[in-house]
Scaffold this active site. Structure first.
Site, PDB file in Angstrom:
ATOM      1  N   LYS A 192       0.825  -1.201   0.000  1.00  0.00           N
ATOM      2  CA  LYS A 192       0.000   0.000   0.000  1.00  0.00           C
ATOM      3  C   LYS A 192       0.873   1.271   0.000  1.00  0.00           C
ATOM      4  O   LYS A 192       2.094   1.194   0.131  1.00  0.00           O
ATOM      5  CB  LYS A 192      -0.954  -0.018   1.198  1.00  0.00           C
ATOM      6  CG  LYS A 192      -1.950  -1.193   1.161  1.00  0.00           C
ATOM      7  CD  LYS A 192      -2.771  -1.250  -0.127  1.00  0.00           C
ATOM      8  CE  LYS A 192      -4.065  -2.034  -0.012  1.00  0.00           C
ATOM      9  NZ  LYS A 192      -3.915  -3.488   0.109  1.00  0.00           N
TER      10      LYS A 192
HETATM   11  C1  LIG Z   1      -5.229  -4.249   0.762  1.00  0.00           C
HETATM   12  C2  LIG Z   1      -6.696  -4.109   0.774  1.00  0.00           C
HETATM   13  C3  LIG Z   1      -7.476  -4.551   1.841  1.00  0.00           C
HETATM   14  C4  LIG Z   1      -6.926  -5.347   2.983  1.00  0.00           C
HETATM   15  O1  LIG Z   1      -5.811  -4.842   3.593  1.00  0.00           O
HETATM   16  P1  LIG Z   1      -4.771  -5.811   4.371  1.00  0.00           P
HETATM   17  O2  LIG Z   1      -3.990  -4.862   5.188  1.00  0.00           O
HETATM   18  O3  LIG Z   1      -3.943  -6.505   3.338  1.00  0.00           O
HETATM   19  O4  LIG Z   1      -5.575  -6.748   5.184  1.00  0.00           O
HETATM   20  C5  LIG Z   1      -8.833  -4.315   1.812  1.00  0.00           C
HETATM   21  N1  LIG Z   1      -9.410  -3.692   0.774  1.00  0.00           N
HETATM   22  C6  LIG Z   1      -8.706  -3.275  -0.285  1.00  0.00           C
HETATM   23  C7  LIG Z   1      -9.395  -2.563  -1.393  1.00  0.00           C
HETATM   24  C8  LIG Z   1      -7.331  -3.481  -0.326  1.00  0.00           C
HETATM   25  O5  LIG Z   1      -6.639  -3.106  -1.400  1.00  0.00           O
END
Ligand SMILES: *Cc1c(COP(=O)(O)O)cnc(C)c1O
Length: 376
Positions: free
Chosen positions: A186
């Site tokens: 992210k």
């Molecule tokens: C990455 C992501 C998540 C989940 O995040 P994690 O930290 O990997 O559990 C949820 N929704 C979207 C749209 C994402 O891209």
């Protein structure tokens, strides 16, 4: 895109603070933590950065979604409207809350189409959960208005959209609650981590308790705390919070770089008339983690994705074969789901990851390679 590209001395320093105290946990040990509260500091800096009243840091974006659903009282028998183009965690969180994901369509924003929501509302609909995909916004104002009109809870999955705004207001702050992820890929990373944000004190209080077995976090002796609700363990460790804190302070740098890199590529691609770009309701607010574009039809998009790959243009995604609705295909009720508009759009869509670490030379070479593919 990912903050891991610029991991450096700032992150090391924050982690070292924590290691020096030996207090690797976000709660308790007040006397020996030398005043370091990395998770708490992250929460207050995140809230002020995005303009929300409250924020709670937790172990992942998936946990954040679970916390938001629980705090908003969404559970067994409730329906939650979601888009079919999302990372599967959105749908998983709804299912693990005991609720039923119901798919609306997406539009050319690649996010939930406000116009498709009404037709899937039933007496059991409790919430709408739009996802700000690939760093940019859904038509969030329209979705918010519809939710107010229909008396539905709005939870934003802004996991991929930290730093993005719509008309100057941070994504994640339009709904009753917003969710962020700080996982390895992210915009900023904690290693693993997530957060919920809200302007509602009662939702924050529930979220804060739910993520830590219902602890009320009153006073400074965990043994004496009350447990007004049942919860679970979605706590983040102080070490992960420390990394995230250093990363959060780099957010403006990250956004600036991403936007410059994306602009260079997008400007070059406007020369090719067969390419249409994703619709951005507010281009200024795009966090620019991805450049998404449409080819004239599915065959052309598949062929282009393949050619880009062969030409060595890495980080290009043809998502259509991986939509979350397909993962539910083995559930009898979902085999019948028809999303012709979303199929039509995703079949033509290619997204390209925008990296922070590209040099000027790498960027020009990438543009040359892409031009070679589109000229053919
Ligand atoms: C990455 C992501 C998540 C989940 O995040 P994690 O930290 O990997 O559990 C949820 N929704 C979207 C749209 C994402 O891209």
């Amino acid at each position: 895109m990912p903050g891991f590209e610029i991991f450096g001395d700032e992150e090391r320093k924050e982690v070292q603070d924590v290691l020096d105290t030996g207090v690797l946990f976000r709660y308790g040990f007040d006397g020996v933590r030398k005043g370091y509260w990395k998770a708490r500091t992250f929460e207050s800096e995140l809230a002020s950065r995005i303009g929300s009243d409250y924020s709670h840091l937790c172990s992942s974006g998936t946990a954040a979604l679970g916390i938001a659903l629980a705090a908003c009282g969404i559970g067994a028998g409730d329906e939650v409207i979601v888009p079919p183009f999302t990372f599967i965690a959105t749908v998983e969180a709804v299912i693990f809350a005991g609720a039923v994901p119901v798919f609306g369509e997406i539009d050319e924003t690649l996010c939930l189409d406000p116009g498709s929501i009404e037709s899937v509302i039933t007496p059991r609909t409790k919430a709408v959960l739009p996802v700000h995909m690939c760093g940019a916004m859904a038509r969030i104002e329209e979705i918010k208005n519809l939710c107010s009109q229909k008396g539905l809870i709005l939870i934003e999955d802004a996991c991929q959209a930290l730093g993005a705004t719509f008309n100057g207001k941070a994504l994640g702050t339009f709904g009753n609650m917003g969710c962020f992820s700080f996982d390895p890929v992210k915009t900023i990373t904690c290693g693993e981590g997530g957060a919920v944000v809200t302007d509602h004190k009662e939702l924050y209080t529930l979220a804060d308790a739910f993520a830590d077995h219902g602890h009320d976090h009153i006073g400074n002796d965990r043994g004496l705390e009350d447990h007004p609700i049942l919860g679970t363990n979605f706590r983040i460790s102080e070490l992960n919070a420390a990394i995230g804190l250093a990363q959060l302070r780099k957010l403006d740098f990250i956004l600036e770089k991403q936007r410059a890199h994306k602009k260079a590529i997008k400007d070059a691609l406007t020369a090719f008339p067969e390419i249409d770009f994703r619709v951005l309701p507010d281009p200024e607010g795009d966090s620019a983690t991805f450049l998404s574009f449409f080819l004239p039809d599915e065959a052309k998009a598949r062929e282009t994705a393949k050619s880009l790959n062969e030409a060595g243009v890495d980080g290009c995604f043809y998502w259509y074969d991986k939509l979350s609705v397909q993962l539910l295909d083995h559930c009898p009720d979902y085999e019948k789901v028809e999303l012709p508009k979303s199929d039509g759009i995703m079949g033509r869509t290619i997204s390209m990851l925008i990296k922070l670490s590209w040099t000027e030379e790498e960027l020009s070479r990438r543009i040359e390679k892409m031009a070679g593919v589109f000229k053919k």
